[in-house]
Scaffold this active site. Structure first.
Site, PDB file in Angstrom:
ATOM      1  N   GLU A 443       0.768  -1.508   0.535  1.00 17.76           N
ATOM      2  CA  GLU A 443       0.502  -0.022  -0.213  1.00 17.76           C
ATOM      3  C   GLU A 443       1.031   1.353   0.560  1.00 17.76           C
ATOM      4  OE1 GLU A 443      -2.374   1.031  -0.676  1.00 17.76           O
ATOM      5  OE2 GLU A 443      -3.050  -0.890  -0.672  1.00 17.76           O
TER       6      GLU A 443
HETATM    7  C1  LIG Z   1       1.964  -9.884   0.257  1.00 18.86           C
HETATM    8  C2  LIG Z   1       1.660  -8.209  -0.789  1.00 18.86           C
HETATM    9  C3  LIG Z   1       0.545  -8.319  -0.980  1.00 18.86           C
HETATM   10  C4  LIG Z   1       0.910  -7.423  -2.069  1.00 18.86           C
HETATM   11  N1  LIG Z   1      -0.320  -7.058  -2.818  1.00 18.86           N
HETATM   12  C5  LIG Z   1      -1.318  -5.863  -3.526  1.00 18.86           C
HETATM   13  C6  LIG Z   1      -2.159  -6.055  -3.745  1.00 18.86           C
HETATM   14  O1  LIG Z   1      -3.020  -6.463  -3.353  1.00 18.86           O
HETATM   15  N2  LIG Z   1      -2.238  -5.508  -5.408  1.00 18.86           N
HETATM   16  C7  LIG Z   1      -1.478  -4.771  -5.689  1.00 18.86           C
HETATM   17  O2  LIG Z   1      -1.442  -3.675  -6.397  1.00 18.86           O
HETATM   18  N3  LIG Z   1      -0.178  -4.745  -5.073  1.00 18.86           N
HETATM   19  C8  LIG Z   1       0.084  -5.525  -4.293  1.00 18.86           C
HETATM   20  N4  LIG Z   1       1.415  -5.433  -3.151  1.00 18.86           N
HETATM   21  C9  LIG Z   1       2.237  -4.642  -4.054  1.00 18.86           C
HETATM   22  C10 LIG Z   1       3.261  -3.496  -3.057  1.00 18.86           C
HETATM   23  O3  LIG Z   1       1.429  -2.045  -3.238  1.00 18.86           O
HETATM   24  C11 LIG Z   1       4.235  -3.470  -3.646  1.00 18.86           C
HETATM   25  O4  LIG Z   1       5.315  -4.150  -3.243  1.00 18.86           O
HETATM   26  C12 LIG Z   1       4.958  -1.592  -3.115  1.00 18.86           C
HETATM   27  O5  LIG Z   1       3.924  -1.134  -3.309  1.00 18.86           O
HETATM   28  C13 LIG Z   1       6.083  -0.929  -3.308  1.00 18.86           C
HETATM   29  O6  LIG Z   1       6.118  -2.115  -4.750  1.00 18.86           O
HETATM   30  P1  LIG Z   1       7.678  -2.661  -5.216  1.00 18.86           P
HETATM   31  O7  LIG Z   1       7.730  -4.046  -3.981  1.00 18.86           O
HETATM   32  O8  LIG Z   1       7.631  -2.843  -6.473  1.00 18.86           O
HETATM   33  O9  LIG Z   1       9.248  -1.945  -4.841  1.00 18.86           O
HETATM   34  P2  LIG Z   1       9.505  -0.484  -5.568  1.00 18.86           P
HETATM   35  O10 LIG Z   1       8.531   0.079  -6.169  1.00 18.86           O
HETATM   36  O11 LIG Z   1      11.059  -1.203  -6.665  1.00 18.86           O
HETATM   37  O12 LIG Z   1      11.100  -0.103  -4.424  1.00 18.86           O
HETATM   38  C14 LIG Z   1      11.555  -0.526  -3.464  1.00 18.86           C
HETATM   39  C15 LIG Z   1      12.067   0.380  -2.664  1.00 18.86           C
HETATM   40  O13 LIG Z   1      12.437   1.355  -3.018  1.00 18.86           O
HETATM   41  C16 LIG Z   1      12.703   2.608  -2.543  1.00 18.86           C
HETATM   42  N5  LIG Z   1      11.512   4.033  -3.451  1.00 18.86           N
HETATM   43  C17 LIG Z   1      11.322   3.827  -4.495  1.00 18.86           C
HETATM   44  N6  LIG Z   1      10.777   4.629  -4.999  1.00 18.86           N
HETATM   45  C18 LIG Z   1      11.239   5.511  -4.785  1.00 18.86           C
HETATM   46  C19 LIG Z   1      11.028   7.326  -4.563  1.00 18.86           C
HETATM   47  N7  LIG Z   1      10.822   8.330  -4.954  1.00 18.86           N
HETATM   48  N8  LIG Z   1      11.969   7.226  -3.017  1.00 18.86           N
HETATM   49  C20 LIG Z   1      12.144   6.793  -2.259  1.00 18.86           C
HETATM   50  N9  LIG Z   1      11.623   5.029  -2.251  1.00 18.86           N
HETATM   51  C21 LIG Z   1      11.833   4.647  -3.297  1.00 18.86           C
HETATM   52  C22 LIG Z   1      10.606   1.373  -1.943  1.00 18.86           C
HETATM   53  O14 LIG Z   1      10.540   2.976  -0.264  1.00 18.86           O
HETATM   54  C23 LIG Z   1      11.274   0.486  -1.582  1.00 18.86           C
HETATM   55  O15 LIG Z   1      11.808   0.868  -0.296  1.00 18.86           O
HETATM   56  C24 LIG Z   1       1.539  -6.266  -2.121  1.00 18.86           C
HETATM   57  C25 LIG Z   1       2.612  -6.647  -2.204  1.00 18.86           C
HETATM   58  C26 LIG Z   1       3.137  -7.828  -1.481  1.00 18.86           C
HETATM   59  C27 LIG Z   1       4.692  -8.275  -1.087  1.00 18.86           C
END
Ligand SMILES: Cc1cc2nc3c(=O)[nH]c(=O)nc-3n(C[C@H](O)[C@H](O)[C@H](O)COP(=O)(O)OP(=O)(O)OC[C@H]3O[C@@H](n4cnc5c(N)ncnc54)[C@H](O)[C@@H]3O)c2cc1C
Length: 598
Positions: A443
């Site tokens: 989220e």
């Molecule tokens: C168990 C689980 C359930 C989930 N459920 C859903 C769901 O129902 N629907 C859905 O759509 N998604 C869902 N997600 C996805 C979840 O919302 C994302 O994993 C999350 O938003 C982070 O995206 P990412 O994993 O691609 O990380 P990334 O976007 O690749 O980020 C990696 C790191 O970089 C940091 N970062 C990225 N950009 C910036 C910035 N501009 N400034 C500072 N830091 C930054 C982030 O904070 C993080 O620490 C789920 C994930 C999991 C693991």
């Protein structure tokens, strides 16, 4: 084996004594009938459902997990989950705070929020299935056409169908502007959706005959980035004009993620292969509509950690009263026993009280925020609606990030109270820690929440909304500033409120010169803001407790509230000084570090 007792007295304290919500709700025509007896009766039944139906499935659900049949793409949830869901809909729980126009019971959202706290304490993995549906309901209620509402809302309200949010793709999570799923317009006004989504919570399951996926995708002529994203309803089974189910839509679960916690929730990879969808809201403005669901989910995620904090604390407290180890530093306390119970040790009390304070502060913040949502939607006075909406927007990243960071610490501290036994599965404590971990990530990670708070919600409007919260503090200072007994609670928040104004201006100026300054300060900033908000609520809880004690009420509950508030201000709140210091240390030691990170 862990146990769980719904914290009904604490909830009633907040609703009836601290926030006195009945008075407020009676001004809103939608809730004019709302009274304390109804609230208490509903909470009691909700607590029974959580403690007796879903809590017993928490450990078994974690051990068993979900399974996917790759041939049929169908997912089987852990034993008992489906039956518990049937009991949930038979009890009318999904409809609790939904619109009567679609079959809802029309009770305030604040009641739903408390129902969900208890469900989350009992079984976060199970609770995510109906929890996401409620978010989908809200997005469609706000942005759906009349036709879409008629087709989908009654079934989402009754719980006969569930909803999902399909945003994330393998190459984009935080940066949704990069998403690639496509939507091709069809001659009949529908769209053919193609793409791959990952990490979709409750993305496939055996609870219901249909699943309503809310999917973000791009139109062929969409502008690049986040300004070119549209939102679509893509049901698992197409819904015919008479409401019956039609053909299977090609939106399939391709795999389930293997993960650290919430094993009972199916986290699905979703392959969309020309599935038929209808657009929600306007073309290229899908994020706006999806934000309704995302904001609901952000409050919901904070509530997940509140639930886990409460249940972990309850178990740690009872363990600390039973477990005998060593003697108290200040002399033997249990002379008839071979050692004293560990609750006599200051460090064990520190851990217990930290978890307790995080639960009570979190519950106050979440209850207040949920009541603001009710005011935003239903108050007859437009200014109250607008102010409430602004405050909800300000508080949402704090609920999401501060409560979930605290929840992680609280579950770990509660596990620590068990010593080695907390690390062993049988105690149930390690599951609370594993389940709490995701709440800081999904989220929008907590780092992203911090940027949202500082960048958009505070600096974005030159601190105007923060000042609205500041007014609440000023009002309390005015009411209680001359009451000596309140000084220990009022003075720290009044002082931090003043410091925050200067602190925010300073960061704002630095960020104008160098935007990395905002990114370098944001996480510390959010934690300081979290303490300002918690401090305000602890002062209000102490105010009620002091008043009751002064009136001769001898119920130890009020002494307990006062002592927790004192602990909070003595041991947790002062963290704000070091946080402001590290925030002020700026971005240089982070950004001029290419050699260190080579
Ligand atoms: C168990 C689980 C359930 C989930 N459920 C859903 C769901 O129902 N629907 C859905 O759509 N998604 C869902 N997600 C996805 C979840 O919302 C994302 O994993 C999350 O938003 C982070 O995206 P990412 O994993 O691609 O990380 P990334 O976007 O690749 O980020 C990696 C790191 O970089 C940091 N970062 C990225 N950009 C910036 C910035 N501009 N400034 C500072 N830091 C930054 C982030 O904070 C993080 O620490 C789920 C994930 C999991 C693991």
């Amino acid at each position: 084996m862990p146990t769980y007792t719904p914290p009904l007295r604490d909830m009633q304290f907040l609703l009836h004594e601290v926030f006195q919500v009945s008075k407020d709700y009676q001004q809103m025509p939608a809730y004019a009938e709302f009274d304390a007896d109804t609230v208490n009766a509903v909470l009691e039944e909700a607590g029974k459902f959580a403690a007796n139906v879903t809590f017993p499935l928490n450990i078994t659900g974690d051990e068993e997990g979900c399974t996917l049949d790759k041939a049929t793409h169908e997912v089987t949830t852990p034993k008992g989950f489906k039956d518990a869901y049937k009991q949930f809909i038979d009890g009318g729980w999904p409809a609790l705070s939904c619109d009567p126009q679609y079959g809802g019971q029309g009770l305030p959202f604040v009641m739903n929020s408390m129902l969900y706290e208890m469900l989350n304490s009992a079984n976060q993995a199970w609770t995510m299935y109906p929890g996401l549906s409620h978010g989908a309901y809200e997005a469609l209620h706000a942005y759906g056409t009349d036709e879409q509402k008629k087709r989908y809302l009654p079934k989402l309200t009754s719980g006969e169908w569930t909803g999902t949010m399909c945003l994330t793709e393998p190459h984009c999570g935080t940066d949704l502007g990069m998403l690639r799923s496509k939507a091709e317009p069809q001659a009949d006004g529908t769209y053919k959706i193609t793409g791959n989504k990952i990490f979709i919570s409750a993305g496939e399951h055996d609870f219901t005959e249909n699943i309503v996926h809310l999917v973000l995708a791009r139109l062929p002529d969409a502008p690049a980035g986040s300004k070119g994203i549209s939102l679509f309803i893509v049901p698992k089974y197409l819904v015919q004009d008479d409401g019956s189910l039609g053909e299977r839509n090609p939106i399939f679960c391709g795999a389930l993620e293997h993960k650290m916690g919430i094993h009972g929730n199916a986290t699905a990879q979703i392959n969309i292969d020309g599935a038929i969808g209808t657009m929600v809201g306007e073309p290229n403005k899908g994020l706006q509509a999806m934000f309704v669901m995302m904001n609901a989910a952000r409050l919901g995620v904070g509530n997940q950690s509140l639930g886990l904090t409460e249940v972990a604390y309850q178990n740690a407290l009872s363990y600390a009263k039973d477990r005998l180890q060593m003697r108290s530093l200040s002399g033997t306390k249990a002379k008839d026993k071979p050692a004293d119970p560990i609750i006599v040790h200051p460090d064990v009390r520190r851990m217990l009280l930290t978890a307790k304070a995080y639960a009570e502060g979190g519950r106050a913040l979440i209850t207040y925020s949920a009541a603001l949502v009710d005011r935003e939607l239903h108050h007859p006075d437009e200014k109250v609606r607008k102010d409430s909406a602004d405050l909800v927007a300000l508080l949402t990243p704090i609920v999401k990030a501060f409560v979930t960071d605290n929840g992680m610490s609280a579950t770990i501290m509660s596990q620590q109270v068990y010593g080695g036994h907390g690390y062993i599965k049988e105690s149930g404590m390690e599951q609370f820690v594993r389940d709490a971990r995701i709440n800081m990530i999904y989220e929008g990670t907590n780092g992203i929440q911090a940027l949202d708070l500082l960048g958009r919600k505070v600096l974005g409007n030159q601190g105007a909304t923060l000042k609205k919260f500041g007014k609440l503090i000023a009002q309390l200072v005015e009411e209680e500033g001359v009451n000596e007994k309140m000084a220990e609670f009022i003075n720290p928040i009044a002082m931090l409120g003043d410091q925050m104004t200067k602190f925010t201006t300073e960061i704002g100026f630095k960020a104008m010169q160098n935007p990395d300054e905002a990114g370098a300060a944001s996480v510390d900033y959010l934690r300081v803001a979290g303490h300002l908000v918690f401090g305000y609520f602890f002062a209000r809880m102490a105010q009620v407790a002091l008043r009751e004690i002064a009136n001769g009420n001898t119920d130890p509950f009020y002494q307990g509230k006062l002592q927790t508030a004192r602990f909070y201000f003595a041991k947790l709140f002062p963290e704000t000084a070091s946080l402001m210091r590290t925030a002020r240390a700026g971005s240089k030691s982070l950004m001029d570090t290419d050699a260190a990170l080579a």
